[in-house]
Design an enzyme around this catalytic site. Structure first.
Site, PDB file in Angstrom:
ATOM      1  N   TYR A   6      33.447  36.725  44.355  1.00 55.47           N
ATOM      2  CA  TYR A   6      33.865  37.722  45.323  1.00 55.47           C
ATOM      3  C   TYR A   6      32.804  38.812  45.358  1.00 55.47           C
ATOM      4  O   TYR A   6      32.303  39.233  44.311  1.00 55.47           O
ATOM      5  CB  TYR A   6      35.224  38.286  44.877  1.00 55.47           C
ATOM      6  CG  TYR A   6      35.975  39.062  45.921  1.00 55.47           C
ATOM      7  CD1 TYR A   6      35.981  38.663  47.254  1.00 55.47           C
ATOM      8  CD2 TYR A   6      36.709  40.189  45.576  1.00 55.47           C
ATOM      9  CE1 TYR A   6      36.696  39.373  48.210  1.00 55.47           C
ATOM     10  CE2 TYR A   6      37.435  40.904  46.520  1.00 55.47           C
ATOM     11  CZ  TYR A   6      37.416  40.497  47.841  1.00 55.47           C
ATOM     12  OH  TYR A   6      38.121  41.198  48.780  1.00 55.47           O
ATOM     13  N   GLU A 150      48.413  33.381  47.448  1.00 61.62           N
ATOM     14  CA  GLU A 150      48.041  33.825  46.104  1.00 61.62           C
ATOM     15  C   GLU A 150      49.272  34.264  45.312  1.00 61.62           C
ATOM     16  O   GLU A 150      50.048  35.121  45.720  1.00 61.62           O
ATOM     17  CB  GLU A 150      47.020  34.952  46.144  1.00 61.62           C
ATOM     18  CG  GLU A 150      46.495  35.264  44.736  1.00 61.62           C
ATOM     19  CD  GLU A 150      45.266  36.152  44.719  1.00 61.62           C
ATOM     20  OE1 GLU A 150      44.985  36.791  45.736  1.00 61.62           O
ATOM     21  OE2 GLU A 150      44.599  36.195  43.658  1.00 61.62           O
ATOM     22  N   GLU A 156      52.540  43.729  41.423  1.00 58.57           N
ATOM     23  CA  GLU A 156      51.835  43.813  42.710  1.00 58.57           C
ATOM     24  C   GLU A 156      52.625  43.227  43.879  1.00 58.57           C
ATOM     25  O   GLU A 156      52.426  43.618  45.015  1.00 58.57           O
ATOM     26  CB  GLU A 156      50.469  43.136  42.577  1.00 58.57           C
ATOM     27  CG  GLU A 156      49.629  43.825  41.509  1.00 58.57           C
ATOM     28  CD  GLU A 156      48.215  43.286  41.377  1.00 58.57           C
ATOM     29  OE1 GLU A 156      47.636  42.924  42.401  1.00 58.57           O
ATOM     30  OE2 GLU A 156      47.716  43.220  40.236  1.00 58.57           O
ATOM     31  N   ASP A 183      45.479  32.485  40.231  1.00 61.86           N
ATOM     32  CA  ASP A 183      44.482  33.449  39.763  1.00 61.86           C
ATOM     33  C   ASP A 183      44.751  33.663  38.270  1.00 61.86           C
ATOM     34  O   ASP A 183      45.848  34.088  37.890  1.00 61.86           O
ATOM     35  CB  ASP A 183      44.648  34.744  40.564  1.00 61.86           C
ATOM     36  CG  ASP A 183      43.662  35.834  40.145  1.00 61.86           C
ATOM     37  OD1 ASP A 183      43.346  35.933  38.941  1.00 61.86           O
ATOM     38  OD2 ASP A 183      43.245  36.609  41.013  1.00 61.86           O
ATOM     39  N   PHE A 185      43.955  35.848  36.163  1.00 64.50           N
ATOM     40  CA  PHE A 185      44.354  37.221  35.788  1.00 64.50           C
ATOM     41  C   PHE A 185      45.868  37.399  35.928  1.00 64.50           C
ATOM     42  O   PHE A 185      46.530  37.936  35.028  1.00 64.50           O
ATOM     43  CB  PHE A 185      43.600  38.231  36.668  1.00 64.50           C
ATOM     44  CG  PHE A 185      44.207  39.609  36.679  1.00 64.50           C
ATOM     45  CD1 PHE A 185      44.077  40.453  35.583  1.00 64.50           C
ATOM     46  CD2 PHE A 185      44.911  40.059  37.787  1.00 64.50           C
ATOM     47  CE1 PHE A 185      44.643  41.731  35.603  1.00 64.50           C
ATOM     48  CE2 PHE A 185      45.472  41.328  37.814  1.00 64.50           C
ATOM     49  CZ  PHE A 185      45.344  42.161  36.715  1.00 64.50           C
ATOM     50  N   HIS A 186      46.416  36.937  37.036  1.00 65.46           N
ATOM     51  CA  HIS A 186      47.859  37.065  37.259  1.00 65.46           C
ATOM     52  C   HIS A 186      48.641  36.065  36.394  1.00 65.46           C
ATOM     53  O   HIS A 186      49.694  36.398  35.846  1.00 65.46           O
ATOM     54  CB  HIS A 186      48.192  36.840  38.744  1.00 65.46           C
ATOM     55  CG  HIS A 186      47.541  37.833  39.657  1.00 65.46           C
ATOM     56  ND1 HIS A 186      47.914  39.149  39.726  1.00 65.46           N
ATOM     57  CD2 HIS A 186      46.511  37.695  40.533  1.00 65.46           C
ATOM     58  CE1 HIS A 186      47.164  39.787  40.612  1.00 65.46           C
ATOM     59  NE2 HIS A 186      46.294  38.918  41.113  1.00 65.46           N
ATOM     60  N   HIS A 209      41.268  31.603  41.840  1.00 73.19           N
ATOM     61  CA  HIS A 209      40.534  32.789  41.403  1.00 73.19           C
ATOM     62  C   HIS A 209      40.479  32.814  39.886  1.00 73.19           C
ATOM     63  O   HIS A 209      41.475  32.520  39.228  1.00 73.19           O
ATOM     64  CB  HIS A 209      41.268  34.066  41.843  1.00 73.19           C
ATOM     65  CG  HIS A 209      40.853  34.578  43.183  1.00 73.19           C
ATOM     66  ND1 HIS A 209      41.472  35.636  43.797  1.00 73.19           N
ATOM     67  CD2 HIS A 209      39.852  34.185  44.019  1.00 73.19           C
ATOM     68  CE1 HIS A 209      40.879  35.868  44.962  1.00 73.19           C
ATOM     69  NE2 HIS A 209      39.913  35.002  45.122  1.00 73.19           N
ATOM     70  N   ARG A 215      39.994  41.502  33.774  1.00 65.99           N
ATOM     71  CA  ARG A 215      39.187  41.311  34.992  1.00 65.99           C
ATOM     72  C   ARG A 215      37.681  41.405  34.744  1.00 65.99           C
ATOM     73  O   ARG A 215      36.900  41.598  35.671  1.00 65.99           O
ATOM     74  CB  ARG A 215      39.629  42.239  36.124  1.00 65.99           C
ATOM     75  CG  ARG A 215      41.126  42.173  36.368  1.00 65.99           C
ATOM     76  CD  ARG A 215      41.540  42.584  37.752  1.00 65.99           C
ATOM     77  NE  ARG A 215      41.656  41.415  38.627  1.00 65.99           N
ATOM     78  CZ  ARG A 215      42.407  41.393  39.747  1.00 65.99           C
ATOM     79  NH1 ARG A 215      43.075  42.453  40.123  1.00 65.99           N
ATOM     80  NH2 ARG A 215      42.474  40.318  40.483  1.00 65.99           N
ATOM     81  N   GLU A 244      36.547  36.667  40.388  1.00 61.54           N
ATOM     82  CA  GLU A 244      36.954  37.920  41.038  1.00 61.54           C
ATOM     83  C   GLU A 244      36.927  39.055  39.997  1.00 61.54           C
ATOM     84  O   GLU A 244      37.958  39.638  39.675  1.00 61.54           O
ATOM     85  CB  GLU A 244      38.361  37.748  41.624  1.00 61.54           C
ATOM     86  CG  GLU A 244      38.765  38.850  42.567  1.00 61.54           C
ATOM     87  CD  GLU A 244      40.237  38.772  42.974  1.00 61.54           C
ATOM     88  OE1 GLU A 244      40.565  39.352  43.993  1.00 61.54           O
ATOM     89  OE2 GLU A 244      41.049  38.156  42.275  1.00 61.54           O
TER      90      GLU A 244
END
Ligand code: MN
Length: 289
Positions: A6, A150, A156, A183, A185-186, A209, A215, A244
Site C-alpha cells: 500500500y 475486508e 473499527e 488482514d 492485523f485484524h 492484507h 502494523r 499495509e
C-alpha cells in the site's frame, strides 16, 4: 501469489502521486501497488491515463482499497445514504477500469471507522450491506472487478469481524465476484488461529492484507508467518498479498490509523525502503517456499 504494498506506508495523506508510486513499488520488487480508491475517483481521465501508463511501464498491477466515509455508508438505514454509497462505489469502479485495476477491497459494505456513539443494529445493517453489495457486484462484474469485503476488528466495524462471518456474508451476497478479504492485523485480534481462519475461508479468499500486530512491516513482530503461508498454499490462494504497514505519526493517515508513536525507529525514507524490501524477501520466503 503476487506481492504488493500500500502506498500510504510513505505518506501522511490518503491522496498521493500514484503514478510515481508505481515506479517505486516496482523498483522495490513488488508486483502490485495498492492505492486509495477514493483518490482514484477524484481524478480526471487524463490523470487516470497517466497512472495506467505508469503501471504498465513498470509492470505493476493496481489494486484499490477504501473504508467508505459515513456519507457513503452502504449499510445505512437511510436509503438515500445507502444509495449514495452504491453510486460512489460505481464512480470508483469506473475510475478503476480506466487504470486497469480489478480488485476493490476494504470496508465497502458499510463505513469506516464506525462511530460507536450511534446505536448498533447489526442485523439491520448487515441486511442493507448485503443488498448494496449485490447491486455493486453487478456493476463490478461488467468491469471485471472483484469486490473484496475486508474483515476488520470490532473497534473499527461490527458487521464482519471474523473469517467465519465473512464467508457467510459473501455466501449471502451470492455473486461470483464478491469475495472475502482478510488482514493479518485484524485477524490477530479476532481469530482463534490465523492458519485456521485462512483455511476456513478457502477459495472465498479474494484479497489479503498483511502486517504485524502493531502494523510494522512483516518480519519485525510476532505474527505466525509460516503458519499463514502454509494455509495460503493449502487454500490454493493465487491472488494478491499486499503489505499495509503504518509506522509514522502525523497527517490524516496517522490520525485515522491512530499511530501515536514512531514505529519506524526513526527511519528516514531510505531506511523505510530498505525495511520494506527486506520484508518482501521475508514474506516471499515464508509464503512461497
Ligand atoms: Mn487492511
Amino acid at each position: 501469489m503476487k506481492f504488493g504494498t500500500y502506498f500510504a506506508y510513505w505518506e501522511r495523506e490518503w491522496d498521493a502521486d500514484y503514478a510515481s508510486y508505481c515506479e517505486k513499488a516496482a523498483g522495490l520488487g513488488f508486483d502490485v501497488l495498492e492505492v486509495a480508491a477514493g483518490g482514484l475517483a477524484q481524478r480526471t481521465d487524463a490523470e487516470l491515463f497517466d497512472i495506467k501508463r505508469a503501471a504498465q511501464e513498470n509492470g505493476v498491477e493496481i489494486t484499490a482499497c477504501i473504508g467508505l466515509p459515513p456519507q457513503y455508508n452502504t449499510a445505512s438505514a437511510d436509503e438515500g445514504v445507502r444509495r449514495a454509497g452504491v453510486e460512489y462505489l460505481k464512480r470508483i469502479m469506473d475510475a478503476m477500469y480506466k487504470v486497469d485495476s480489478h480488485i476493490l477491497g476494504g470496508i465497502i459494505y458499510a463505513y469506516w471507522p464506525c462511530d460507536y456513539n450511534q446505536p448498533v443494529d447489526k442485523e439491520r445493517a448487515r441486511e442493507a450491506a448485503v443488498r448494496s453489495m449485490r447491486e455493486a457486484a453487478d456493476t463490478a462484474e461488467s468491469l471485471d472487478i472483484v469486490l473484496a469485503m475486508e474483515t476488520v476488528n470490532r473497534f473499527e466495524q461490527y458487521i464482519i469481524n471474523s473469517a467465519e462471518e465473512a464467508v457467510e456474508f459473501v455466501k449471502e451476497i451470492g455473486k461470483e465476484n464478491a469475495k472475502v478479504m482478510l488482514d493479518s492485523f485484524h485477524m490477530n485480534i479476532e481469530e482463534d488461529g490465523l492458519g485456521e481462519a485462512i483455511r476456513r475461508t478457502g477459495n472465498s479468499l479474494g484479497h489479503f492484507h498483511i502486517g504485524e500486530g502493531n502494523r510494522k512491516v512483516p518480519g519485525k513482530g510476532h505474527m505466525p508467518w509460516a503458519e499463514m503461508g502454509a494455509a495460503l498454499r493449502e487454500a490454493g490462494y493465487d491472488g494478491a498479498v499486499v503489505m499495509e504497514p503504518f509506522v509514522k505519526m502525523g497527517g490524516t493517515v496517522g490520525s485515522d490509523i491512530k499511530v501515536w508513536r514512531d514505529l519506524s525507529e526513526g527511519a528516514g525514507v531510505e531506511q523505510m525502503d530498505e525495511d520494506i524490501r527486506e520484508a518482501l524477501r521475508f514474506v516471499k520466503k515464508q509464503f512461497v517456499e
